[in-house]
Design a protein around this motif. Structure first.
Motif, PDB file in Angstrom:
ATOM      1  N   ILE A   1       0.875  -1.167   0.000  1.00  0.00           N
ATOM      2  CA  ILE A   1       0.000   0.000   0.000  1.00  0.00           C
ATOM      3  C   ILE A   1       0.913   1.217   0.000  1.00  0.00           C
ATOM      4  CG2 ILE A   1      -1.798   1.225   1.248  1.00  0.00           C
ATOM      5  CD1 ILE A   1      -2.530  -1.497   2.526  1.00  0.00           C
ATOM      6  N   ARG A   2       0.889   1.971  -1.077  1.00  0.00           N
ATOM      7  CA  ARG A   2       1.862   3.035  -1.257  1.00  0.00           C
ATOM      8  C   ARG A   2       1.379   4.418  -0.824  1.00  0.00           C
ATOM      9  NH1 ARG A   2       6.025   0.830  -3.781  1.00  0.00           N
ATOM     10  NH2 ARG A   2       5.692  -0.923  -5.170  1.00  0.00           N
ATOM     11  N   THR A   3       0.078   4.638  -0.810  1.00  0.00           N
ATOM     12  CA  THR A   3      -0.422   5.985  -0.488  1.00  0.00           C
ATOM     13  C   THR A   3      -1.462   5.920   0.622  1.00  0.00           C
ATOM     14  OG1 THR A   3      -2.217   5.912  -2.097  1.00  0.00           O
ATOM     15  CG2 THR A   3      -0.098   6.727  -2.893  1.00  0.00           C
ATOM     16  N   GLU A   4      -1.669   7.083   1.225  1.00  0.00           N
ATOM     17  CA  GLU A   4      -2.690   7.166   2.271  1.00  0.00           C
ATOM     18  C   GLU A   4      -4.088   6.954   1.679  1.00  0.00           C
ATOM     19  OE1 GLU A   4      -0.032   9.172   2.138  1.00  0.00           O
ATOM     20  OE2 GLU A   4       0.872   8.528   4.016  1.00  0.00           O
ATOM     21  N   ALA A   5      -4.276   7.373   0.425  1.00  0.00           N
ATOM     22  CA  ALA A   5      -5.578   7.192  -0.235  1.00  0.00           C
ATOM     23  C   ALA A   5      -5.906   5.708  -0.378  1.00  0.00           C
ATOM     24  CB  ALA A   5      -5.577   7.872  -1.596  1.00  0.00           C
TER      25      ALA A   5
ATOM     26  N   PHE B   1      -0.970   5.161  10.152  1.00  0.00           N
ATOM     27  CA  PHE B   1      -1.321   3.754   9.982  1.00  0.00           C
ATOM     28  C   PHE B   1      -0.426   3.107   8.918  1.00  0.00           C
ATOM     29  CE2 PHE B   1      -3.828   0.082   8.921  1.00  0.00           C
ATOM     30  CZ  PHE B   1      -4.503  -0.228  10.074  1.00  0.00           C
ATOM     31  N   ARG B   2      -0.273   3.788   7.772  1.00  0.00           N
ATOM     32  CA  ARG B   2       0.550   3.231   6.682  1.00  0.00           C
ATOM     33  C   ARG B   2       2.008   3.118   7.100  1.00  0.00           C
ATOM     34  NH1 ARG B   2       3.776   4.913   2.746  1.00  0.00           N
ATOM     35  NH2 ARG B   2       3.415   7.098   3.191  1.00  0.00           N
ATOM     36  N   VAL B   3       2.522   4.114   7.819  1.00  0.00           N
ATOM     37  CA  VAL B   3       3.917   4.072   8.280  1.00  0.00           C
ATOM     38  C   VAL B   3       4.106   2.919   9.276  1.00  0.00           C
ATOM     39  CG1 VAL B   3       5.643   5.312   9.631  1.00  0.00           C
ATOM     40  CG2 VAL B   3       4.384   6.500   7.827  1.00  0.00           C
ATOM     41  N   ASP B   4       3.156   2.764  10.207  1.00  0.00           N
ATOM     42  CA  ASP B   4       3.302   1.730  11.234  1.00  0.00           C
ATOM     43  C   ASP B   4       3.191   0.317  10.672  1.00  0.00           C
ATOM     44  OD1 ASP B   4       3.778   3.525  13.241  1.00  0.00           O
ATOM     45  OD2 ASP B   4       1.701   3.587  13.944  1.00  0.00           O
ATOM     46  N   CYS B   5       2.400   0.134   9.624  1.00  0.00           N
ATOM     47  CA  CYS B   5       2.291  -1.223   9.063  1.00  0.00           C
ATOM     48  C   CYS B   5       3.260  -1.426   7.905  1.00  0.00           C
ATOM     49  CB  CYS B   5       0.858  -1.529   8.624  1.00  0.00           C
ATOM     50  SG  CYS B   5       0.316  -0.630   7.180  1.00  0.00           S
ATOM     51  N   GLY B   6       3.958  -0.382   7.510  1.00  0.00           N
ATOM     52  CA  GLY B   6       4.949  -0.506   6.450  1.00  0.00           C
ATOM     53  C   GLY B   6       4.334  -0.736   5.075  1.00  0.00           C
ATOM     54  N   GLY B   7       3.039  -0.494   4.928  1.00  0.00           N
ATOM     55  CA  GLY B   7       2.374  -0.715   3.650  1.00  0.00           C
ATOM     56  C   GLY B   7       2.051  -2.174   3.374  1.00  0.00           C
ATOM     57  N   ASN B   8       2.347  -3.036   4.342  1.00  0.00           N
ATOM     58  CA  ASN B   8       2.099  -4.471   4.176  1.00  0.00           C
ATOM     59  C   ASN B   8       0.622  -4.775   4.439  1.00  0.00           C
ATOM     60  OD1 ASN B   8       1.800  -7.291   5.151  1.00  0.00           O
ATOM     61  ND2 ASN B   8       3.991  -7.358   4.706  1.00  0.00           N
ATOM     62  N   TRP B   9      -0.014  -5.495   3.518  1.00  0.00           N
ATOM     63  CA  TRP B   9      -1.445  -5.787   3.642  1.00  0.00           C
ATOM     64  C   TRP B   9      -1.772  -6.574   4.902  1.00  0.00           C
ATOM     65  CZ3 TRP B   9      -5.422  -3.857   0.964  1.00  0.00           C
ATOM     66  CH2 TRP B   9      -5.140  -3.225  -0.243  1.00  0.00           C
ATOM     67  N   ARG B  10      -1.047  -7.638   5.126  1.00  0.00           N
ATOM     68  CA  ARG B  10      -1.342  -8.493   6.291  1.00  0.00           C
ATOM     69  C   ARG B  10      -1.145  -7.723   7.593  1.00  0.00           C
ATOM     70  NH1 ARG B  10       1.257 -14.210   6.482  1.00  0.00           N
ATOM     71  NH2 ARG B  10      -0.509 -14.637   5.154  1.00  0.00           N
ATOM     72  N   THR B  11      -0.066  -6.977   7.670  1.00  0.00           N
ATOM     73  CA  THR B  11       0.183  -6.180   8.869  1.00  0.00           C
ATOM     74  C   THR B  11      -0.886  -5.108   9.037  1.00  0.00           C
ATOM     75  OG1 THR B  11       2.550  -6.559   8.540  1.00  0.00           O
ATOM     76  CG2 THR B  11       1.941  -4.850  10.096  1.00  0.00           C
ATOM     77  N   ALA B  12      -1.331  -4.527   7.922  1.00  0.00           N
ATOM     78  CA  ALA B  12      -2.389  -3.512   7.980  1.00  0.00           C
ATOM     79  C   ALA B  12      -3.677  -4.110   8.546  1.00  0.00           C
ATOM     80  CB  ALA B  12      -2.638  -2.937   6.589  1.00  0.00           C
ATOM     81  N   LEU B  13      -4.023  -5.308   8.113  1.00  0.00           N
ATOM     82  CA  LEU B  13      -5.241  -5.936   8.623  1.00  0.00           C
ATOM     83  C   LEU B  13      -5.102  -6.322  10.092  1.00  0.00           C
ATOM     84  CD1 LEU B  13      -6.234  -8.092   5.537  1.00  0.00           C
ATOM     85  CD2 LEU B  13      -7.126  -5.869   6.228  1.00  0.00           C
ATOM     86  N   GLU B  14      -3.914  -6.785  10.482  1.00  0.00           N
ATOM     87  CA  GLU B  14      -3.676  -7.103  11.898  1.00  0.00           C
ATOM     88  C   GLU B  14      -3.725  -5.835  12.756  1.00  0.00           C
ATOM     89  OE1 GLU B  14      -0.010  -9.225  12.209  1.00  0.00           O
ATOM     90  OE2 GLU B  14      -0.747 -10.931  11.055  1.00  0.00           O
TER      91      GLU B  14
END
Length: 126
Positions: free
Chosen positions: A54-58, A80-93
């Motif tokens: 995930i590259r952008t905040e949008a 949120f994007r910075v903390d999960c590193g743009g990784n999908w799985r981490t974003a969902l967790e």
């Protein structure tokens, strides 16, 4: 002997019905059915799925945050994007952790402090 002749006749009848059914399907496909299938194939183009960070905040807002939390600020989406590193799985967790924290503490809106706390909790720092 009589039973064998009866079975042979039954098998021939089944084969004849099967051949007629195949002929009906073939003629339907060869006629208008074939044109419909070709037209449908022209409309359905090959699709390509790309799973990338995930590259952008949008993107973060559209695909992860808004469906789950409703209206979220860009500052929160950035954190949120910075903390999960743009990784999908981490974003969902991280979204799961934020939702649990919000429910436990009766918080209604997601903000950057909730995201930071949830990220610290996931990292084992809290």
């Amino acid at each position: 002997m009589m039973d064998e002749r009866f079975l042979d006749q039954a098998e021939r009848a089944v084969e004849a019905e099967r051949a007629q059914a195949v002929q009906r399907v073939t003629s339907a496909v060869a006629g208008t059915g074939r044109k419909a299938c070709l037209d449908c194939g022209d409309e359905i183009e090959p699709k390509r799925v790309v799973i990338d960070r995930i590259r952008t905040e949008a993107e973060m807002l559209n695909y992860v945050l808004s469906p789950r939390f409703g209206s979220v600020t860009k500052k929160t989406a950035h954190r949120f994007r910075v903390d999960c590193g743009g990784n999908w799985r981490t974003a969902l967790e991280l979204a799961d952790t934020c939702a649990r924290m919000m429910q436990a503490n009766e918080i209604e809106n997601l903000d950057h402090t909730v995201v930071e706390t949830a990220a610290a909790l996931m990292a084992g720092h809290a």
